[in-house]
Scaffold this active site. Sequence first.
Site, short mmCIF file in Angstrom:
data_model
loop_
_atom_site.label_atom_id
_atom_site.label_comp_id
_atom_site.label_asym_id
_atom_site.label_seq_id
_atom_site.Cartn_x
_atom_site.Cartn_y
_atom_site.Cartn_z
N HIS A 1 0.97 -1.21 0.02
CA HIS A 1 0.04 -0.07 0.01
C HIS A 1 0.81 1.42 -0.13
O HIS A 1 0.44 2.22 -0.67
CB HIS A 1 -0.86 -0.01 1.16
CG HIS A 1 -1.49 1.36 1.26
ND1 HIS A 1 -1.35 2.25 2.12
CD2 HIS A 1 -2.81 1.83 0.53
CE1 HIS A 1 -2.31 3.16 2.04
NE2 HIS A 1 -3.05 3.08 1.13
N GLU B 1 1.54 2.39 -3.27
CA GLU B 1 0.58 3.15 -3.99
C GLU B 1 0.73 4.69 -3.88
O GLU B 1 0.15 5.39 -4.77
CB GLU B 1 -0.90 2.71 -3.23
CG GLU B 1 -2.05 2.96 -4.26
CD GLU B 1 -3.43 2.48 -3.35
OE1 GLU B 1 -4.35 3.24 -3.53
OE2 GLU B 1 -3.29 1.49 -3.05
N HIS B 2 1.23 5.27 -2.96
CA HIS B 2 1.84 6.63 -2.77
C HIS B 2 3.02 6.74 -3.40
O HIS B 2 3.26 7.66 -4.16
CB HIS B 2 1.65 6.84 -1.28
CG HIS B 2 0.40 6.80 -0.58
ND1 HIS B 2 -0.49 7.98 -0.27
CD2 HIS B 2 -0.19 5.84 -0.37
CE1 HIS B 2 -1.50 7.57 0.05
NE2 HIS B 2 -1.57 6.20 0.20
N GLU C 1 -3.29 8.57 6.77
CA GLU C 1 -4.39 8.00 6.06
C GLU C 1 -4.87 6.84 7.28
O GLU C 1 -6.17 6.41 7.28
CB GLU C 1 -4.14 7.40 5.08
CG GLU C 1 -5.24 6.49 4.53
CD GLU C 1 -4.75 5.85 3.05
OE1 GLU C 1 -5.27 5.00 2.54
OE2 GLU C 1 -3.54 6.03 2.38
#
Length: 431
Positions: A51, A54-55, A133
């Site tokens: 994840h 993903e950034h 997040e």
Amino acid sequence: MQIQLPFSSFTLRNGLQLIVHEDHSVPIAAVNLWYRVGSKDERPGRTGFAHLFEHLMFEGSANVPQGQFDELLEVVGGINNGSTSTDRTNYWETVPSAACELALFLEADRMGSLPDAMTQAKLDAQRDVVKNERRQSYENRPYGLAFETMHAALYPSTHPYHWPIIGWMPDLDAATLSDVNAFFRRYYVPNNASLCVAGDVDAQQIHELAEKYFGPIPPAAPPAPVSAPLPALSASRASSLEDDVHLPRVYIAWHSPAMFETGDAELDVLGAAMSQGKNARLYRSLVYQNEWAQDVQAFQSSALLGSTFNVVVTARPGIELDRLVEAVWSELRAAARDLERIEVQRAVNRFETSLVDSLQTVGGFGGRADRLNHYAFYLNDPDGVQRDLDRYRRIEPDAVMQAAHTTLLDASAITLTVLPRARTSPLLVSA
């Protein structure tokens, strides 16, 4: 009705799988790239990497300076996004077909050179974004830690589905630049990816462009496949979690068959029959007739190594959770004894409508490009849409009732209650 998604398939010398679906009705092209890496490929102590990328994928590569990825696509009218699951990561762009080459160049440049442009400052910045997040979407969100808590109870600490996709906060803090670069070089390589291009494109031209941009990227040693037996719960267990919520909520979860295995579609149908629509059993009983629940959900959450079947019920004020839990089990037992054909047909119609609706677009989440990659990943064959639809169309009520007996009634479950933090005496729930 038969559904066909015609496609051409190529495999580049470096192992990249290329799938091309032509549709010249609208001058739009979708570029959709799946990497066969998700949170299951991480390890205890180093979770959240898939994840995190993903950034990091949008922070610049060798030939695309930081901030330029989105800007270059916006200039031509394109959009892009990505997502991470336990099993895979995907990135996509939807652009005017004339800009398809730009999208291919952007994806290839970050596949081939992201570590070359990675810096400690970028890692620190995006690590902080992910941590924020996590605070917003999990730790400080009503009921936000419920599924994370459930998965930690369903799977032992060594199982790849034990930790959350976003990762544990201490693991994010511990990630080093060397860690993330090594993770990228192991998994974000052409022979661990599937590229689908769909829309107003020419298959031969896309093949040539893929060779031009992706072909020079060297493969890596194939990552070791992740395998883990589906855990068996020795006994049902119950626990509670206090949260800043106004209404109590109960979660019940069982282990269930993996994606596309026997029983997976049957449990999809059971979940719809139990909770989707005003005629669904749990909704009719708990929400409409008795007015005990604010809302109710029942669904099969399918994944590669094993799935979970979930029931989630939010209580109305003053309703004891034991009453809700018993009502859920009562409705499940009733459905397992006598599920009517019309209930099954209604659920199958819902699935078919959803599938056909998703195929109206070539790009985005669930569009044709994404769907072809989905079947390439889970079935090892992009040509899976009709097979997927047929497995629902063939379902008989007896098969759904058998799945309910085998997976739910004859098995152990995890029950979690989420209680308002201000409550002085918890509502007890039987295991």
